[in-house]
Design a protein around this motif. Sequence first.
Motif, mmCIF file in Angstrom:
data_model
loop_
_atom_site.group_PDB
_atom_site.id
_atom_site.type_symbol
_atom_site.label_atom_id
_atom_site.label_comp_id
_atom_site.label_asym_id
_atom_site.label_seq_id
_atom_site.Cartn_x
_atom_site.Cartn_y
_atom_site.Cartn_z
ATOM 1 N N ASP A 15 -94.096 48.001 -14.545
ATOM 2 C CA ASP A 15 -95.020 49.131 -14.597
ATOM 3 C C ASP A 15 -95.572 49.443 -13.202
ATOM 4 O OD1 ASP A 15 -96.358 51.220 -15.750
ATOM 5 O OD2 ASP A 15 -98.052 50.002 -16.436
ATOM 6 N N ASP A 16 -94.662 49.528 -12.237
ATOM 7 C CA ASP A 16 -94.962 49.912 -10.851
ATOM 8 C C ASP A 16 -95.728 48.841 -10.052
ATOM 9 O OD1 ASP A 16 -94.356 52.172 -9.091
ATOM 10 O OD2 ASP A 16 -96.521 52.240 -8.770
ATOM 11 N N HIS A 269 -86.642 48.229 -16.790
ATOM 12 C CA HIS A 269 -86.958 49.299 -15.825
ATOM 13 C C HIS A 269 -87.705 48.743 -14.612
ATOM 14 C CE1 HIS A 269 -85.416 52.230 -18.599
ATOM 15 N NE2 HIS A 269 -86.134 51.667 -19.550
ATOM 16 N N CYS A 270 -87.053 47.805 -13.933
ATOM 17 C CA CYS A 270 -87.719 47.073 -12.850
ATOM 18 C C CYS A 270 -87.657 47.787 -11.511
ATOM 19 C CB CYS A 270 -87.099 45.683 -12.715
ATOM 20 S SG CYS A 270 -85.432 45.686 -12.003
ATOM 21 N N LEU B 78 -91.169 58.104 -0.768
ATOM 22 C CA LEU B 78 -89.996 57.551 -1.444
ATOM 23 C C LEU B 78 -90.278 57.150 -2.882
ATOM 24 C CD1 LEU B 78 -88.527 55.378 1.458
ATOM 25 C CD2 LEU B 78 -87.443 57.370 0.404
ATOM 26 N N ARG B 79 -91.551 56.829 -3.185
ATOM 27 C CA ARG B 79 -91.871 56.258 -4.495
ATOM 28 C C ARG B 79 -92.781 57.204 -5.262
ATOM 29 N NH1 ARG B 79 -94.365 50.330 -4.333
ATOM 30 N NH2 ARG B 79 -95.268 50.065 -6.417
ATOM 31 N N THR B 80 -92.494 57.400 -6.518
ATOM 32 C CA THR B 80 -93.227 58.382 -7.319
ATOM 33 C C THR B 80 -94.729 58.092 -7.342
ATOM 34 O OG1 THR B 80 -91.271 58.729 -8.682
ATOM 35 C CG2 THR B 80 -93.369 59.429 -9.607
ATOM 36 N N SER B 81 -95.088 56.836 -7.481
ATOM 37 C CA SER B 81 -96.529 56.530 -7.549
ATOM 38 C C SER B 81 -97.222 56.886 -6.238
ATOM 39 C CB SER B 81 -96.765 55.063 -7.923
ATOM 40 O OG SER B 81 -96.115 54.200 -7.014
ATOM 41 N N HIS B 82 -96.513 56.747 -5.128
ATOM 42 C CA HIS B 82 -97.098 57.144 -3.839
ATOM 43 C C HIS B 82 -97.245 58.661 -3.765
ATOM 44 C CE1 HIS B 82 -95.580 53.155 -1.804
ATOM 45 N NE2 HIS B 82 -96.406 52.947 -2.813
ATOM 46 N N VAL B 83 -96.260 59.391 -4.266
ATOM 47 C CA VAL B 83 -96.347 60.856 -4.278
ATOM 48 C C VAL B 83 -97.558 61.295 -5.106
ATOM 49 C CG1 VAL B 83 -95.195 63.003 -4.950
ATOM 50 C CG2 VAL B 83 -93.849 61.120 -3.977
ATOM 51 N N ARG B 84 -97.739 60.651 -6.243
ATOM 52 C CA ARG B 84 -98.876 61.017 -7.101
ATOM 53 C C ARG B 84 -100.207 60.788 -6.386
ATOM 54 N NH1 ARG B 84 -97.861 57.645 -12.321
ATOM 55 N NH2 ARG B 84 -99.871 58.568 -12.894
ATOM 56 N N ALA B 85 -100.303 59.680 -5.669
ATOM 57 C CA ALA B 85 -101.539 59.397 -4.919
ATOM 58 C C ALA B 85 -101.745 60.434 -3.818
ATOM 59 C CB ALA B 85 -101.476 57.984 -4.329
ATOM 60 N N LEU B 86 -100.664 60.797 -3.144
ATOM 61 C CA LEU B 86 -100.768 61.793 -2.077
ATOM 62 C C LEU B 86 -101.123 63.160 -2.636
ATOM 63 C CD1 LEU B 86 -97.645 60.553 -0.098
ATOM 64 C CD2 LEU B 86 -99.992 60.570 0.801
ATOM 65 N N ALA B 87 -100.658 63.465 -3.834
ATOM 66 C CA ALA B 87 -101.011 64.739 -4.473
ATOM 67 C C ALA B 87 -102.512 64.780 -4.768
ATOM 68 C CB ALA B 87 -100.202 64.931 -5.759
#
Lengths: 296, 296
Positions: A15-16, A269-270, B78-87
């Motif tokens: 989970d990220d 989903h690692c 590169l990572r979706t969770s980072h994009v979300r934080a930047l948004a």
Amino acid sequence: MFTGLSAFPLTPLDDDRFDERAYAGLIARLVRAGVDSIGALGSTGSYAYLDREERRRVARAAVRSAGDTPVIVGIGALRTSHVRALARDAQEAGAAGVLLAPMSYQALTDDDVFGLYEEVTAELSVPLVVYDNPGTTHFTFSNELYARIAALPKVAAIKIPPVPLDPAAAREHVAAVREAVPDHVSIGVSGDGAAATGLNAGCRTWFSVLGGTVPNTVLPLVKAALNGDSEAAVAESDRLRPLWEMFAAHGSLRVTAAIAEHLELVPPHCLPRPLLGLAAAQREQVARLVEELRLA
Amino acid sequence: MFTGLSAFPLTPLDDDRFDERAYAGLIARLVRAGVDSIGALGSTGSYAYLDREERRRVARAAVRSAGDTPVIVGIGALRTSHVRALARDAQEAGAAGVLLAPMSYQALTDDDVFGLYEEVTAELSVPLVVYDNPGTTHFTFSNELYARIAALPKVAAIKIPPVPLDPAAAREHVAAVREAVPDHVSIGVSGDGAAATGLNAGCRTWFSVLGGTVPNTVLPLVKAALNGDSEAAVAESDRLRPLWEMFAAHGSLRVTAAIAEHLELVPPHCLPRPLLGLAAAQREQVARLVEELRLA
């Protein structure tokens, strides 16, 4: 340190978030199998997707679980100052060596890349592996650039991309790299499907994606090749051909993550999103191959 | 917001630290020139090289200096969770829109990229520009993927890569994209050398590298094209051809940084290392072009 099997484990996310328990389990498997070194935070270890603090935790966890097995830690990043910080962190974590790929966003020139290695090696206390991975960095080294960089202090090895699959062409290719760099710089092959050919052509190390998850499956190939039994090495590689075909079609990272997930070595989903990993049909194919090829 | 000149300023570094004073000066120039929008932290703004805290500071500085001019902030990572934080950070900073390129290290699939946009747009309050820049992301969009993504909420524009230089081929290309996406989604061109052709072929916006540093030089081209005077737009573009040739040879970022350094708008060597910028002989060529073409 730069001979034999250098095994590159996944860095599993749950989970990220970095799953340190699963990671310690992956490292312990590699130690039990007797790999020659562990490549933490390689491309297979998703280094490019993790932030500095995560990478510090991963490096420490790898060294802690590796015991006497040397750990080489990936320190690549897009910006030189970030690479320098990661090099300091890796050394503080106890890395036996570091691995540096010239990550790019803007296309890099040879002088940019030389400058990166010059700046980083100037303040390094451990050996460095030049990580040439054009499939992810989109940078292509020439033998001339290998030579310039190999003359820098601390440069101990070059991880070259897949060699040509024709054995004669592979020997010529490795010989040309060998001639370009000093004798003390080891040459290792990556691209698992080309490993037998690369080792038979004179590479001393296999920097292995598959070996980071199922080391027992790949060790016979390495041992055969380094003992001079090139036919046995090729036979081992041929046995694994269905995997190399999946690697070529979907990327070695996605397939290896699916193997590790199927074996329940890592959470489902690692991989870091946006990487979704394999689709359901491909996962079934992986599950069949795990059984048929007795991956372990 | 998605029409006319969208100007992409550099993010100048001074000895590897964000130079906020110089940056405020760049933004103020754009406002004085009357650009239609400002693209902060685009590729030209080195977004990929900056950490989250730096990007937060840059976004805030851009919005503060831009006054009534809308600021579109790049949120790629590169990572979706980072994009979300930047948004989240960009919206808190007051961005009027965000710009998202599918950065890659491991090659991305269409489903990976769709998933990224789906996840990010689901929690977005401002319009999003799909940033298609295969030269840096190494990902190629199909018109089918444009269509899937354009159906997501908040997707307001697509920044397409350089169009074919043949006017008829360019018209056909833009018409095919236009047909693939809903009417409310604006299509803008990037690749400065193809801007006149792209605008003449139906693009509504020029997302401009050069315009982020010398906006007065490029505004006549945009105005001519959007007023339907396609010949005048082409003439303006032809006048700047020596620059487009340097862009093609060395990359628009390096050349534009050298222009800004020559004009003393930014500190010397303002790019993040390992990017060394232009060599001395190329800088002399840039200095000559700044005078000959009266870049301002």
